[in-house]
Motif scaffolding. Structure first.
Motif, PDB file in Angstrom:
ATOM      1  N   SER A  71       0.833  -1.201   0.000  1.00  0.00           N
ATOM      2  CA  SER A  71       0.000   0.000   0.000  1.00  0.00           C
ATOM      3  C   SER A  71       0.866   1.248   0.000  1.00  0.00           C
ATOM      4  O   SER A  71       2.019   1.242   0.453  1.00  0.00           O
ATOM      5  N   ARG A  72       0.279   2.304  -0.480  1.00  0.00           N
ATOM      6  CA  ARG A  72       0.980   3.577  -0.526  1.00  0.00           C
ATOM      7  C   ARG A  72       1.297   4.096   0.870  1.00  0.00           C
ATOM      8  O   ARG A  72       2.370   4.653   1.114  1.00  0.00           O
ATOM      9  N   SER A  73       0.365   3.920   1.802  1.00  0.00           N
ATOM     10  CA  SER A  73       0.569   4.449   3.149  1.00  0.00           C
ATOM     11  C   SER A  73       1.774   3.819   3.823  1.00  0.00           C
ATOM     12  O   SER A  73       2.525   4.493   4.540  1.00  0.00           O
ATOM     13  N   GLU A  74       1.978   2.520   3.624  1.00  0.00           N
ATOM     14  CA  GLU A  74       3.167   1.864   4.183  1.00  0.00           C
ATOM     15  C   GLU A  74       4.434   2.458   3.593  1.00  0.00           C
ATOM     16  O   GLU A  74       5.410   2.734   4.303  1.00  0.00           O
ATOM     17  N   PHE A  75       4.429   2.644   2.282  1.00  0.00           N
ATOM     18  CA  PHE A  75       5.587   3.215   1.609  1.00  0.00           C
ATOM     19  C   PHE A  75       5.895   4.619   2.117  1.00  0.00           C
ATOM     20  O   PHE A  75       7.057   4.978   2.320  1.00  0.00           O
ATOM     21  N   GLU A  76       4.859   5.442   2.315  1.00  0.00           N
ATOM     22  CA  GLU A  76       5.065   6.834   2.694  1.00  0.00           C
ATOM     23  C   GLU A  76       5.794   6.968   4.027  1.00  0.00           C
ATOM     24  O   GLU A  76       6.460   7.974   4.263  1.00  0.00           O
ATOM     25  N   ARG A  77       5.690   5.958   4.879  1.00  0.00           N
ATOM     26  CA  ARG A  77       6.366   6.036   6.174  1.00  0.00           C
ATOM     27  C   ARG A  77       7.868   5.789   6.060  1.00  0.00           C
ATOM     28  O   ARG A  77       8.606   6.032   6.999  1.00  0.00           O
ATOM     29  N   THR A  78       8.300   5.283   4.927  1.00  0.00           N
ATOM     30  CA  THR A  78       9.730   5.024   4.742  1.00  0.00           C
ATOM     31  C   THR A  78      10.392   5.994   3.784  1.00  0.00           C
ATOM     32  O   THR A  78      11.618   6.107   3.778  1.00  0.00           O
ATOM     33  N   ARG A  79       9.604   6.695   2.976  1.00  0.00           N
ATOM     34  CA  ARG A  79      10.209   7.519   1.920  1.00  0.00           C
ATOM     35  C   ARG A  79      10.909   8.743   2.502  1.00  0.00           C
ATOM     36  O   ARG A  79      10.514   9.283   3.544  1.00  0.00           O
ATOM     37  N   PRO A  80      11.946   9.246   1.817  1.00  0.00           N
ATOM     38  CA  PRO A  80      12.730  10.358   2.354  1.00  0.00           C
ATOM     39  C   PRO A  80      12.070  11.720   2.187  1.00  0.00           C
ATOM     40  O   PRO A  80      12.437  12.667   2.867  1.00  0.00           O
ATOM     41  N   SER A  81      11.129  11.858   1.236  1.00  0.00           N
ATOM     42  CA  SER A  81      10.471  13.144   1.022  1.00  0.00           C
ATOM     43  C   SER A  81       9.046  12.917   0.548  1.00  0.00           C
ATOM     44  O   SER A  81       8.706  11.844   0.035  1.00  0.00           O
ATOM     45  N   SER A  82       8.232  13.947   0.692  1.00  0.00           N
ATOM     46  CA  SER A  82       6.813  13.824   0.349  1.00  0.00           C
ATOM     47  C   SER A  82       6.583  13.766  -1.153  1.00  0.00           C
ATOM     48  O   SER A  82       5.483  13.440  -1.593  1.00  0.00           O
ATOM     49  N   THR A  83       7.603  14.091  -1.959  1.00  0.00           N
ATOM     50  CA  THR A  83       7.436  14.066  -3.411  1.00  0.00           C
ATOM     51  C   THR A  83       7.811  12.724  -4.030  1.00  0.00           C
ATOM     52  O   THR A  83       7.523  12.487  -5.196  1.00  0.00           O
TER      53      THR A  83
END
Length: 554
Positions: A71-83
């Motif tokens: 899911s996108r939400s799981e990924f967003e917690r690991t990504r270095p920036s919001s873009t």
């Protein structure tokens, strides 16, 4: 509270989801999005890896791990920036490409990140616009049978440029990773589109494509980007962007290239992995993507479950190291080794802690040797061994290790600087000057630029100076904390206080007063309070608190 909620979600997802792994010799894919996603992601990465082979100067020195979250939400917690819709992350023992299922089906995103991975090991630091444009250009590779189609148009980019126009050359060339044109989602979209359009034209348009190899060679030789561009194409960036505006109004060219597909990826088998291994995979990613507070709870949960694996103990040691808890880090590294750890980074980091504490070389040198025996591509261990040999006066052996380090991570200024100094001591002036120029090309901050310029001045001198202590600065890649700022200068005075010391430094940028505390790492010297005979130092510190994180006497 929000951070605790994020930690709990990450842990529960790692434990509840069914994760699978599929691997070849160069890549492994971990995902909780199912077997089909795993196979397709691996196939796409292997195919572009094979197709990109003629453009790489060498094979990848590190294994790569691709993580696809369901899911996108799981990924967003690991990504270095919001873009970021996907990201590439380097690590000491492996590289990472991370995405989520909703974009993994758009394989252009994965291909874009692969190009970043390949360039990180095969080129010096590139202008940001050129690297992002190159990643976008090759992200459109269409692989079919024995033919490649390279340079397919990207409709979203074309529409954005047609509606917003192009950034002026000065603004475009000055964009860096801290710029709103790179970090703000709306602005970044225009920047990426313009990078793609310019690089597309440089690769495929008549009048440009024949000169692209010249531009690439000049960048590799260390020429400043603006100079390399003008000498390669006979015009400046502003003139090229004017050409690009006209180029966008014409039908796009596409290159057709013969290709011999690799078949080895189809032999890979999918395996299901347990919740502990999945949690450790996520924890390691979080450490290297700059989110140790999230990783800490994951490792704590694994330890609480009674697993006590070398990997979980090593993860706890890495977190302690990044928090400045030296004694706890050493204890955990010792424990991980006793449990049978085969992670090269465990041996390396433990060796560095012993070295920083001024332990005898007989204690930490075998650990460094063990680290590169486990993984010869551990660049930082190669570098430190080179530094050890240089201090012993064995410059030939030092060069051997420095060269390996620079080949693995060609964008580390410290590696090229060390190599330049050793070549200089050996009287190999041309090689020394070449490496000094590579140092400048790889420099990321004023301190590294000053270090590089000093090396160029030194190696440009026809007369080889008498051997003296190397001015090699310790690389940031293996330090637990180096602060957010760095300076190179002379220590001229020490004010002693009850729990810390205030160090007075003179630099080309002015005078500085910085705090040395119990968290300061680096070379150990006995200094008396008061005025000092000037000592050359490199210092990493936190700008907000003025606290020194690392000091190296040069």
């Amino acid at each position: 509270m929000r951070r605790l909620a994020l930690i709990a979600i990450l842990v529960s997802q790692a434990e509840a989801a069914e994760w699978v792994r599929i691997a070849t010799s160069a890549f492994e894919v971990y995902t909780d999005a199912g077997e089909e996603t795993a196979r397709e992601a691996l196939s796409q990465i292997e195919r572009i890896h094979s197709a990109f082979a003629p453009m790489r100067s060498r094979d990848l020195p590190l294994p790569a791990r691709i993580i696809v979250f369901s899911s996108r939400s799981e990924f967003e917690r690991t990504r270095p920036s919001s873009t970021a819709e996907a990201f590439f992350q380097s690590g000491p023992e492996r590289d990472y490409i991370v995405a989520h299922r909703s974009v993994s089906g758009n394989y252009r995103v994965l291909r874009h990140e692969y190009v970043h991975l390949a360039l990180s090991h095969s080129s010096s630091r590139l202008p940001l616009w050129f690297e992002e444009g190159t990643a976008e250009f090759y992200s459109t590779i269409d692989i079919s049978g024995t033919r490649l189609r390279i340079g397919e148009p990207i409709p979203d980019h074309i529409r954005k440029l047609q509606s917003a126009g192009l950034l002026e050359a000065a603004v475009f060339a000055a964009v860096d990773r801290g710029s709103p044109w790179y970090s703000d989602r709306d602005k970044a979209g225009l920047f990426y589109a313009q990078c793609w359009a310019l690089v597309h034209m440089m690769n495929l348009a008549p009048g440009y494509r024949g000169r692209m190899p010249v531009f690439a060679d000049k960048l590799a030789a260390g020429d400043p980007p603006a100079q390399a561009f003008h000498e390669a194409f006979g015009k400046n960036l502003a003139a090229a962007l004017a050409d690009a505006a006209y180029y966008l109004r014409r039908p796009f060219r596409v290159a057709h290239v013969a290709w011999e597909p690799s078949q080895h990826e189809i032999q890979a088998q999918v395996e299901r992995i347990g919740r502990t291994e999945a949690a450790l995979v996520i924890g390691e990613l979080l450490i290297y993507s700059g989110k140790p507070e999230l990783a800490e709870e994951i490792y704590a949960r694994v330890e609480k479950d009674g697993t006590g694996s070398p990997e979980s103990v090593a993860g706890s040691a890495m977190i302690a190291l990044r928090r400045g808890s030296t004694r706890e880090a050493m204890r955990q590294f010792e424990r991980a080794i006793a449990l049978g750890s085969r992670q090269a980074s465990v041996f390396f980091e433990y060796a560095m802690l012993l070295r920083d504490s001024r332990a005898e070389a007989e204690r930490y040198r075998p650990l460094l040797e063990q680290a590169i025996a486990i993984q010869p591509s551990l660049a930082e261990a190669q570098f430190i061994l080179g530094l050890e040999y240089s201090r012993e006066g064995n410059e030939e052996k030092a060069v051997e290790h420095y060269r390996k380090a620079a080949e693995i991570l060609p964008r580390q200024a410290n590696f090229w600087h060390a190599l330049a100094l050793s070549y200089h001591k050996l009287g190999q002036r041309e090689l020394a000057l070449r490496c000094a120029r590579r140092t400048l090309q790889a420099a990321r901050n004023p301190a590294e630029m000053e270090m590089a310029e000093a090396a160029i001045r030194l190696t440009s001198n026809q007369q080889v100076e008498p051997e003296r202590r190397s001015g090699v600065a310790t690389p940031g890649s293996w330090q637990s904390s180096t602060g957010d700022s760095a300076i190179v200068g002379q220590l001229v005075r020490v004010d002693c206080e009850e729990s810390e010391a205030r160090l007075h430094l003179k630099t080309s940028a002015g005078d500085f007063i910085l705090r040395a505390t119990r968290n300061t790492r680096g070379d150990v010297r006995q200094l008396e309070c008061g005025v000092q005979k000037p000592l050359n130092v490199s210092v990493g510190y936190d700008a907000a608190t003025k606290e020194i994180r690392r000091i190296v006497f040069r």
